[in-house]
Design a protein around this motif. Structure first.
Motif, PDB file in Angstrom:
ATOM      1  N   THR A 201     122.206  -2.731 -24.989  1.00 46.58           N
ATOM      2  CA  THR A 201     121.039  -2.727 -24.107  1.00 46.58           C
ATOM      3  C   THR A 201     120.972  -1.393 -23.379  1.00 46.58           C
ATOM      4  N   PHE A 202     120.141  -0.519 -23.892  1.00 50.12           N
ATOM      5  CA  PHE A 202     119.879   0.776 -23.295  1.00 50.12           C
ATOM      6  C   PHE A 202     118.379   0.922 -23.180  1.00 50.12           C
ATOM      7  N   PRO A 203     117.907   1.695 -22.227  1.00 49.09           N
ATOM      8  CA  PRO A 203     116.469   1.955 -22.160  1.00 49.09           C
ATOM      9  C   PRO A 203     116.007   2.626 -23.454  1.00 49.09           C
ATOM     10  N   LEU A 204     114.927   2.129 -24.025  1.00 41.49           N
ATOM     11  CA  LEU A 204     114.429   2.709 -25.272  1.00 41.49           C
ATOM     12  C   LEU A 204     114.054   4.173 -25.094  1.00 41.49           C
ATOM     13  N   SER A 205     113.714   4.566 -23.882  1.00 42.93           N
ATOM     14  CA  SER A 205     113.375   5.970 -23.626  1.00 42.93           C
ATOM     15  C   SER A 205     114.578   6.896 -23.816  1.00 42.93           C
ATOM     16  N   ASP A 206     115.784   6.339 -23.776  1.00 40.60           N
ATOM     17  CA  ASP A 206     117.000   7.137 -23.973  1.00 40.60           C
ATOM     18  C   ASP A 206     117.421   7.205 -25.439  1.00 40.60           C
ATOM     19  N   ALA A 207     116.670   6.562 -26.312  1.00 40.19           N
ATOM     20  CA  ALA A 207     117.042   6.485 -27.728  1.00 40.19           C
ATOM     21  C   ALA A 207     117.276   7.845 -28.372  1.00 40.19           C
ATOM     22  N   PRO A 208     116.388   8.822 -28.195  1.00 36.16           N
ATOM     23  CA  PRO A 208     116.622  10.099 -28.882  1.00 36.16           C
ATOM     24  C   PRO A 208     117.992  10.703 -28.567  1.00 36.16           C
ATOM     25  N   GLU A 209     118.314  10.762 -27.288  1.00 40.76           N
ATOM     26  CA  GLU A 209     119.589  11.361 -26.882  1.00 40.76           C
ATOM     27  C   GLU A 209     120.783  10.518 -27.330  1.00 40.76           C
ATOM     28  N   LEU A 210     120.690   9.198 -27.173  1.00 38.43           N
ATOM     29  CA  LEU A 210     121.812   8.332 -27.540  1.00 38.43           C
ATOM     30  C   LEU A 210     122.069   8.328 -29.034  1.00 38.43           C
ATOM     31  N   VAL A 211     121.020   8.232 -29.831  1.00 43.78           N
ATOM     32  CA  VAL A 211     121.202   8.195 -31.288  1.00 43.78           C
ATOM     33  C   VAL A 211     121.804   9.516 -31.759  1.00 43.78           C
ATOM     34  N   ARG A 212     121.263  10.621 -31.297  1.00 39.44           N
ATOM     35  CA  ARG A 212     121.783  11.933 -31.702  1.00 39.44           C
ATOM     36  C   ARG A 212     123.240  12.086 -31.281  1.00 39.44           C
ATOM     37  N   ALA A 213     123.547  11.734 -30.040  1.00 39.60           N
ATOM     38  CA  ALA A 213     124.922  11.873 -29.538  1.00 39.60           C
ATOM     39  C   ALA A 213     125.883  10.987 -30.319  1.00 39.60           C
TER      40      ALA A 213
ATOM     41  N   SER B 251     114.092   9.983 -42.552  1.00 46.11           N
ATOM     42  CA  SER B 251     112.901  10.349 -41.775  1.00 46.11           C
ATOM     43  C   SER B 251     112.757   9.474 -40.530  1.00 46.11           C
ATOM     44  N   VAL B 252     113.174   8.224 -40.609  1.00 45.18           N
ATOM     45  CA  VAL B 252     113.148   7.344 -39.428  1.00 45.18           C
ATOM     46  C   VAL B 252     114.157   7.847 -38.395  1.00 45.18           C
ATOM     47  N   VAL B 253     115.361   8.185 -38.848  1.00 47.03           N
ATOM     48  CA  VAL B 253     116.377   8.702 -37.919  1.00 47.03           C
ATOM     49  C   VAL B 253     115.877   9.989 -37.268  1.00 47.03           C
ATOM     50  N   SER B 254     115.308  10.876 -38.053  1.00 47.01           N
ATOM     51  CA  SER B 254     114.772  12.126 -37.526  1.00 47.01           C
ATOM     52  C   SER B 254     113.676  11.871 -36.494  1.00 47.01           C
ATOM     53  N   ALA B 255     112.778  10.950 -36.793  1.00 44.28           N
ATOM     54  CA  ALA B 255     111.680  10.640 -35.870  1.00 44.28           C
ATOM     55  C   ALA B 255     112.200  10.048 -34.565  1.00 44.28           C
ATOM     56  N   VAL B 256     113.218   9.201 -34.640  1.00 44.67           N
ATOM     57  CA  VAL B 256     113.807   8.623 -33.430  1.00 44.67           C
ATOM     58  C   VAL B 256     114.492   9.717 -32.616  1.00 44.67           C
ATOM     59  N   GLU B 257     115.298  10.553 -33.270  1.00 47.25           N
ATOM     60  CA  GLU B 257     116.024  11.603 -32.557  1.00 47.25           C
ATOM     61  C   GLU B 257     115.095  12.635 -31.924  1.00 47.25           C
ATOM     62  N   SER B 258     113.973  12.884 -32.547  1.00 49.28           N
ATOM     63  CA  SER B 258     113.031  13.874 -32.004  1.00 49.28           C
ATOM     64  C   SER B 258     112.115  13.280 -30.949  1.00 49.28           C
ATOM     65  N   GLY B 259     112.146  11.957 -30.800  1.00 47.92           N
ATOM     66  CA  GLY B 259     111.274  11.292 -29.843  1.00 47.92           C
ATOM     67  C   GLY B 259     109.879  11.035 -30.374  1.00 47.92           C
ATOM     68  N   LYS B 260     109.650  11.305 -31.648  1.00 44.93           N
ATOM     69  CA  LYS B 260     108.332  11.067 -32.245  1.00 44.93           C
ATOM     70  C   LYS B 260     108.107   9.599 -32.563  1.00 44.93           C
ATOM     71  N   ARG B 261     109.198   8.835 -32.631  1.00 44.70           N
ATOM     72  CA  ARG B 261     109.102   7.399 -32.891  1.00 44.70           C
ATOM     73  C   ARG B 261     109.956   6.657 -31.878  1.00 44.70           C
ATOM     74  N   ALA B 262     109.329   5.740 -31.179  1.00 49.37           N
ATOM     75  CA  ALA B 262     110.081   4.881 -30.264  1.00 49.37           C
ATOM     76  C   ALA B 262     110.614   3.709 -31.085  1.00 49.37           C
ATOM     77  N   PRO B 263     111.932   3.556 -31.154  1.00 47.61           N
ATOM     78  CA  PRO B 263     112.477   2.475 -31.964  1.00 47.61           C
ATOM     79  C   PRO B 263     112.345   1.126 -31.263  1.00 47.61           C
ATOM     80  N   SER B 264     112.324   0.080 -32.047  1.00 49.93           N
ATOM     81  CA  SER B 264     112.439  -1.257 -31.459  1.00 49.93           C
ATOM     82  C   SER B 264     113.865  -1.405 -30.945  1.00 49.93           C
ATOM     83  N   ALA B 265     114.092  -2.397 -30.126  1.00 46.30           N
ATOM     84  CA  ALA B 265     115.448  -2.659 -29.640  1.00 46.30           C
ATOM     85  C   ALA B 265     116.376  -2.958 -30.813  1.00 46.30           C
TER      86      ALA B 265
END
Length: 104
Positions: free
Chosen positions: A3-15, A36-50
């Motif tokens: 359970t992390f804020p979805l807004s933190d997804a780019p930084e958390l996934v990359r880290a 491409s999904v991983v790239s989009a999440v890491e770049s913040g272009k796609r907000a992932p579901s929980a």
């Protein structure tokens, strides 16, 4: 489930991915998605579901020390707001040997 804020997804996934020494393609395969999904999440272009965020972080074998580093100031602020002064981390997190099953 993490359970992390979805807004933190780019930084958390990359880290988490970099901490695991994985490429985006390797993480995608492990999580059952595409690079491409991983790239989009890491770049913040796609907000992932929980659920997707959870799959990505589990596939990267997220160690507790990764989000703890991200949220350390917030943890300390919350502790100080409750008049707690001696917040400490111990065990495998301090030694740098934590793994996905370690607790904080």
């Amino acid at each position: 489930m993490f359970t992390f804020p979805l807004s933190d997804a780019p930084e958390l996934v990359r880290a988490a991915r970099e901490d695991a020494g994985m490429t985006q393609a390797e993480l995608a395969r492990a999580a059952g998605t595409t690079q491409s999904v991983v790239s989009a999440v890491e770049s913040g272009k796609r907000a992932p579901s929980a659920a997707l965020l959870d799959r990505l972080l589990r596939a990267a074998h997220l160690r507790p020390s990764v989000p703890l580093e991200r949220y350390a100031d917030a943890v300390l602020d919350a502790a100080h707001a409750r008049h707690l002064d001696a917040v400490r981390v111990f065990g495998s997190l301090v030694a740098g040997t934590d793994d996905e099953s370690s607790d904080v």
